[in-house]
Design an enzyme around this catalytic site. Structure first.
Site, PDB file in Angstrom:
ATOM      1  N   ILE A 444       0.827  -1.199   0.000  1.00  0.00           N
ATOM      2  CA  ILE A 444       0.000   0.000   0.000  1.00  0.00           C
ATOM      3  C   ILE A 444       0.862   1.250   0.000  1.00  0.00           C
ATOM      4  O   ILE A 444       1.806   1.372   0.776  1.00  0.00           O
ATOM      5  CB  ILE A 444      -0.937   0.028   1.231  1.00  0.00           C
ATOM      6  CG1 ILE A 444      -1.799  -1.234   1.284  1.00  0.00           C
ATOM      7  CG2 ILE A 444      -1.839   1.244   1.192  1.00  0.00           C
ATOM      8  CD1 ILE A 444      -2.765  -1.272   2.445  1.00  0.00           C
ATOM      9  N   ASP A 445       0.518   2.168  -0.879  1.00  0.00           N
ATOM     10  CA  ASP A 445       1.123   3.500  -0.869  1.00  0.00           C
ATOM     11  C   ASP A 445       0.529   4.285   0.294  1.00  0.00           C
ATOM     12  O   ASP A 445      -0.593   4.017   0.726  1.00  0.00           O
ATOM     13  CB  ASP A 445       0.828   4.191  -2.201  1.00  0.00           C
ATOM     14  CG  ASP A 445       1.280   5.641  -2.205  1.00  0.00           C
ATOM     15  OD1 ASP A 445       2.454   5.889  -1.877  1.00  0.00           O
ATOM     16  OD2 ASP A 445       0.451   6.512  -2.513  1.00  0.00           O
TER      17      ASP A 445
END
Length: 757
Positions: A444-445
């Protein structure tokens, strides 16, 4: 690259299929071509000698079989998939393949509906809506162009699969359609050659509708697949659109506007505020702040001075500078990102792999049963033996044709995609659904995915004699006309408190420092604590300690002073979305490992990860670093899901088994991903995981329904029951089996509408 002297395919020099003859080395795509060459002793065409591919020409390859390469478009000889360009092309020609398939699809529907209507009305009612002779000839005339013109590519691909000994779904489909059509055509043209015992109500059963329906379904599948390939190219086009088109080149003491394509290494370029930086290079004069969010994903601009590197397509913000060009063309970071996205998208395997795998075993089994039935009836059957033998063999091939197989996967996918859309989950590819079920790692960014994606004013600390509103009022007076992300956060906070702006005089922006201006005759400074101290402001230990505490919580600190005395601090940070903690917890409960990948600094990343209980954290990553992380995990056997919203996430989104983009993010990220969460809410990702598991379970059930009726019908068609009950496959039984198969598949797929997520 070398050309196979037998089939003309382009192959690598490292291929294991090669031989030397008469002092010349020959290279082959497979064992079959090598053996054929050795047995003939010469190439099929005298001019097909091995040669290198001409430099600059496109190389086309198969996503499922990357060893297949050639220098012109075509179909893969192993699986039948259309070959795709191996390297990015800037040409965006008309997509003729999709248009042709769309045309064939609609013509097939128009011609095919009367065939299906005539056949099913007679089958289900037992009555003749149209006289049988007229109906038979109408079906023959209408189905012939569908089978032999619109579906011609099916037989071409099936023939190639036989030549290359790689049986696939096209082999099975061509076998079934061909048997159904040819038997029906002979029954219409020469009905007298069949025994009366094979007729029902004086007529032979026809299977034109099966041939038509299967052909049209295959065309529909190919059309949807072609559209998906076009869609993947839109991400590359969007990335190419980010590049600057013009540049200000300094040459011989003069400034000239030229196309970026004319710039060479070593050229000096002037970049003004608000302009895109043309290419990668180094600043040799001036300083400024640069928006590098397309690379880092972070909204905060980066200070740049002489000697610092700048990246093409990022945006210069505050001041003019002169740069020296160091990278052009394919060497630039943007070009590398484009290539990474293109290669990653091409590497995805289609969902048809399962059907091909089944076909590899099912086709030989069906042919074996048909041959066995023919031999047994020809030797031991009743008179006329040859007629019974021929009909039994053909009936086996007809009943084996996977009419419902064409519906099994598309029906589940279509209904599931509709269900997802209702929940704000836009699914672009069937591959995403297939892989999503098996995901083990969620990457996940941070910015825009876990967090809101832009800074907010989160705290105010005041010095003696000041209150929060007066401090904020002064700050917003200085920032009211700025487009800087921090400035907008201060303006938004002041608007919520209905604070008034003060008039400002002698405004001065100091690059890399802050702002200096006069408000009501007083000198006001706003910027970093270092900027305040360099301007002669003394910072108390108490205020400095508060600033350190804020920074340790990953907050950006801005100081404010009036007439050389400290007034207070403003703390800004990118807040975690309210829905994020619950979503992360749900992902953990599903047994998934969560990894945070961000271009932000390590302190900010660790702070967010600690609050959300994320398993691993990697900070200050470039786009290629994120993609490399995805590759490493995949090599270790992980099924990787990447969720992000920025341009910098595009390569990783394409490289991941499943790319999930936030609907609130960049267009490039959305185009690169196989799935988009409309509201940018990670709780929708949890729903998407449940949805994929439901869809794939439904697909497997449908495949069972697609084959079970065929498998049960095969022995009856072969005549197993004839010695005991005198029973051959009644046309009604064949029709009912096919109908039940399709009805079962459709009914089962529709259950997905009620799936609880």
């Amino acid at each position: 690259m070398f050309k196979d002297p037998v089939c003309g395919m382009m192959v690598e020099e490292t291929t294991s299929f090669k031989t030397q003859k008469d002092g010349q080395m020959y290279y082959f795509c497979c064992k079959h071509c090598k053996e054929k060459f050795l047995s003939s002793g010469k190439p099929q065409e005298s001019k097909t000698q091995p040669k290198k591919i001409v430099s600059g020409k496109s190389v086309y390859t198969c996503p499922m079989h990357p060893e297949i390469e050639q220098n012109q478009p075509g179909d893969c000889p192993k699986c039948g998939m259309p070959l795709e360009p191996k390297h990015v092309s800037l040409e965006t020609g008309e997509d003729q393949e999709t248009k042709n398939l769309f045309k064939k699809l609609w013509v097939g529907v128009v011609f095919g509906l009367p065939v299906v209507a005539l056949s099913f009305f007679e089958m289900m009612s037992g009555k003749e809506f149209v006289p049988h002779t007229i109906s038979s000839w109408l079906q023959l005339v209408l189905s012939t162009p569908i089978v032999f013109w619109m579906g011609s590519f099916i037989y071409v691909r099936a023939w190639r699969s036989l030549v290359h000994r790689s049986l696939n779904m096209f082999t099975l489909i061509a076998l079934g359609i061909g048997a159904a059509y040819l038997y029906s055509a002979v029954a219409v043209l020469f009905p007298q050659i069949f025994a009366d015992s094979l007729k029902m109500n004086g007529h032979l059963n026809l299977y034109f509708e099966s041939a038509v329906v299967i052909t049209v379904l295959v065309i529909l599948g190919q059309y949807l697949e072609a559209r998906a390939r076009v869609k993947t190219g839109e991400a590359v086009k969007a990335l190419l659109g980010l590049a600057a088109k013009q540049a200000h080149r300094l040459k011989d003491g003069k400034e000239e506007d030229v196309s970026v394509n004319e710039i060479q290494k070593g050229d000096f370029l002037r970049v003004r505020p608000g302009e895109k930086i043309p290419l990668d290079g180094t600043i040799i004069e001036g300083k400024s702040t640069v928006d590098e969010s397309m690379i880092s994903g972070e909204a905060m601009p980066v200070e740049k001075k002489e000697g610092d590197k700048v990246i093409g397509a990022t945006v210069n913000q505050t001041s003019t500078f002169i740069m020296k060009t160091e990278k052009i063309g394919a060497e630039t970071l943007l070009a590398q990102i484009v290539q990474m996205v293109s290669e990653a998208q091409r590497s995805r395997a289609p969902i048809q792999g399962l059907a091909d795998k089944v076909s590899g075993y099912f086709v030989p089994a069906v042919i074996g049963i048909a041959v066995l039935a023919f031999v047994i009836w020809a030797v031991w059957g009743p008179q006329p033996k040859l007629a019974f033998a021929l009909v039994s063999a053909i009936t086996v091939l007809i009943i084996a044709c996977p009419c419902a197989l064409g519906l099994a996967t598309p029906m589940s996918i279509t209904v599931g995609i509709g269900k997802g859309a209702q929940e704000g989950i836009l699914i672009k590819s069937a591959e995403a659904i297939e892989k999503l079920e098996k995901v083990t790692h969620v990457l996940i960014d941070k910015t825009g995915t876990l967090t809101q994606g832009k800074p907010r004013l989160t705290d105010i600390k005041t010095s003696s004699g000041w209150n929060k509103n007066s401090l904020l009022s002064l700050a917003v007076s200085l920032e009211q006309h700025s487009e800087h992300p921090l400035a907008r956060a201060i303006v938004d906070a002041a608007a919520q408190e209905n604070l008034k702006f003060e008039s400002v005089e002698h405004f001065e922006s100091i690059t890399g420092g802050g702002i200096k201006a006069q408000v009501r005759g007083k000198v006001v400074l706003l910027g970093s604590l270092r900027f305040l101290e360099e301007s002669g402001v003394k910072i108390s230990d108490d205020l400095r300690n508060k600033a350190h505490q804020m920074q340790n919580n990953a907050q950006t600190v801005v100081g404010l002073s009036v007439d050389g005395k400290e007034a207070g601090l403003l703390a800004l940070s990118d807040l975690i979305k309210e829905s994020t903690p619950r979503a992360v917890q749900a992902l953990h409960e599903m047994g998934l490992k969560i990894v945070l990948l961000t271009g932000d600094n390590a302190l900010a990343a660790q702070t967010v990860a600690r609050k959300l209980n994320i398993d691993e954290v990697y900070a200050q990553l470039l786009p290629q670093d994120k993609q490399r992380m995805v590759e490493q995990l995949k090599k270790q056997g992980a099924i990787v899901l990447m969720a992000g919203d920025g341009i910098n996430d595009a390569p990783a989104l394409s490289q991941a088994d499943v790319g999930v983009a936030m609907g609130t993010g960049a267009d490039v990220a959305i185009e690169s991903a196989g799935m988009t969460l409309v509201k940018g809410d990670l709780n929708a990702l949890v729903k998407a995981l449940h949805l994929s598991r439901g869809i794939m379970k439904n697909v497997r059930q449908n495949l069972f329904f697609a084959f079970i009726y065929n498998m049960l019908g095969l022995p009856i068609a072969a005549g197993v029951l004839y010695p005991f009950f005198g029973l051959l496959l009644n046309p009604m039984i064949a029709g009912t089996a096919m109908s039940f198969s399709s009805v079962s598949v459709i009914g089962n797929a529709l259950r997905l509408k009620n799936l609880k997520l």
